[in-house]
Design an enzyme around this catalytic site. Structure first.
Site, short mmCIF file in Angstrom:
data_model
loop_
_atom_site.label_atom_id
_atom_site.label_comp_id
_atom_site.label_asym_id
_atom_site.label_seq_id
_atom_site.Cartn_x
_atom_site.Cartn_y
_atom_site.Cartn_z
N HIS A 111 3.93 2.54 0.60
CA HIS A 111 2.69 3.21 0.21
C HIS A 111 2.80 3.58 -1.26
O HIS A 111 3.68 4.35 -1.64
CB HIS A 111 2.43 4.45 1.06
CG HIS A 111 1.09 5.08 0.79
ND1 HIS A 111 -0.04 4.76 1.53
CD2 HIS A 111 0.68 5.96 -0.15
CE1 HIS A 111 -1.08 5.44 1.06
NE2 HIS A 111 -0.67 6.17 0.04
N CYS A 112 1.92 3.02 -2.08
CA CYS A 112 2.03 3.17 -3.54
C CYS A 112 1.09 4.27 -4.03
O CYS A 112 -0.13 4.15 -3.89
CB CYS A 112 1.69 1.85 -4.23
SG CYS A 112 1.86 1.91 -6.02
N PRO A 113 1.63 5.35 -4.61
CA PRO A 113 0.74 6.41 -5.14
C PRO A 113 -0.04 5.97 -6.37
O PRO A 113 -1.09 6.54 -6.67
CB PRO A 113 1.73 7.54 -5.47
CG PRO A 113 3.04 6.85 -5.71
CD PRO A 113 3.05 5.67 -4.79
N ASN A 116 -2.90 4.36 -4.77
CA ASN A 116 -3.44 5.17 -3.66
C ASN A 116 -3.79 4.29 -2.47
O ASN A 116 -4.85 4.42 -1.85
CB ASN A 116 -4.66 5.97 -4.11
CG ASN A 116 -5.06 7.03 -3.10
OD1 ASN A 116 -4.20 7.57 -2.40
ND2 ASN A 116 -6.35 7.32 -3.01
#
Length: 321
Positions: A111-113, A116
């Site tokens: 999950h890539c911040p 998002n």
């Protein structure tokens, strides 16, 4: 930069890199992660049976009936079928539950911040292109700004506030280039080995053992699995990956000539009738990855046509969150 031709070339190149960077970034952000298909969800009767039965062999029998026709070959650490309590489904191979999105994501990488969004089967190609074009964009800016950066230190620039902007622009582009090059290189290595970030930290567990290279089919086939067969789409952020994200060919089922022989005498046992794994049912867009594999015959392919999966009653199952 005084030559008009040089200015035009730099201007055109800049906008090409910028447009491809924005396009791939947009696709990475707004492409919804793919979830397991309905075949992997428990039916209403199975859900009721699972709730009535106490944890133990009775629940495992319910899950055994639900998963017997599904093309799943990875296990939990205890050797059980992977089951998600929150989504109430049997997890496909390489699928993981994202605590941020609160759903199971097909071939989840992380999950890539920064975007998002979950990076998985549906947008992994877009994420790779985003890294590539953002790296090229930063390198281009650093390269074209270098001559003015040198003039800044030699006091050859006019004494205006613009010279501080040139210094900041060069440092920002150079630092982003270093970080992006390491991240892009790491994901290129993942593609070449057909791994995800999660599979690097926890190798996939198959029926009899853990194998960190279980999904690797050789460099060329690994590359095609992400970018597809049509090379004209490789550099464009349009979806062209092979398969459906629910099932994947594996070297443990169909040994690939490009893949090194796995330890434990797998090649010798594959000649016997008792295989470690049944022949995996593949979609049309996946099966041709293995057409040049000796163990993939037309007979077995025809026998599998029209089936969703193969039953394996010897499986041990338990819940996994």
């Amino acid at each position: 930069m005084t030559n008009i031709g040089e200015k035009v070339v730099c201007l055109v190149a800049y906008h090409i890199f910028f447009m491809l960077f924005v396009w791939s970034y947009w696709k990475t952000i707004f492409t919804l992660p793919m979830n397991p298909s309905k075949e992997f969800h428990l039916s209403y009767s199975d859900k009721e049976s699972l709730e009535r039965e106490p944890r133990g062999e009775s629940q495992q029998e319910v899950l055994r009936r639900a998963a017997k026709d599904l093309p799943i070959y990875t296990r939990t650490m205890s050797g059980a079928i992977r089951y998600c309590d929150r989504c109430r489904l049997v997890k496909p191979d390489r699928c993981h539950h994202c605590s941020v999105c609160d759903k199971c994501i097909l071939k989840m990488d992380h999950h890539c911040p920064w975007v998002n969004n979950c990076v998985g089967f549906s947008n992994y190609k877009f994420f790779l292109l985003f890294l590539a074009y953002s790296l090229l964009y930063c390198l281009f800016i650093a390269a074209t700004d270098l001559q003015y950066f040198i003039k800044f230190w030699t006091n050859d620039l006019p004494d205006t506030q613009a010279k501080f902007h040139i210094m900041f622009l060069f440092f920002a582009a150079a630092m982003f280039s270093v970080s992006l090059s390491s991240l892009f290189g790491y994901h290129c290595w993942l593609v070449s080995k057909n791994k995800s970030t999660l599979e690097v930290f926890r190798a996939p567990i198959f029926r009899h053992r853990t194998d960190k290279n279980g999904f690797s089919l050789g460099f060329s086939k690994n590359l095609r699995q992400v970018f597809g067969d049509e090379k004209k789409y490789w550099l464009l952020p349009v979806f062209s990956s092979l398969g459906d994200g629910c099932s994947f060919p594996t070297c443990l089922v169909n040994q690939d000539p490009e893949q090194a022989s796995t330890p434990g005498g797998l090649n010798s046992t594959s000649k016997n009738e008792n295989h470690l794994f049944p022949a995996k049912p593949l979609r049309d867009s996946q099966s041709h990855l293995l057409t040049d594999t000796p163990s993939w015959s037309e007979t077995s392919a025809k026998a599998e046509k029209g089936k969703v999966g193969m039953s394996n009653p010897a499986l041990t199952m338990e819940n996994e969150t």
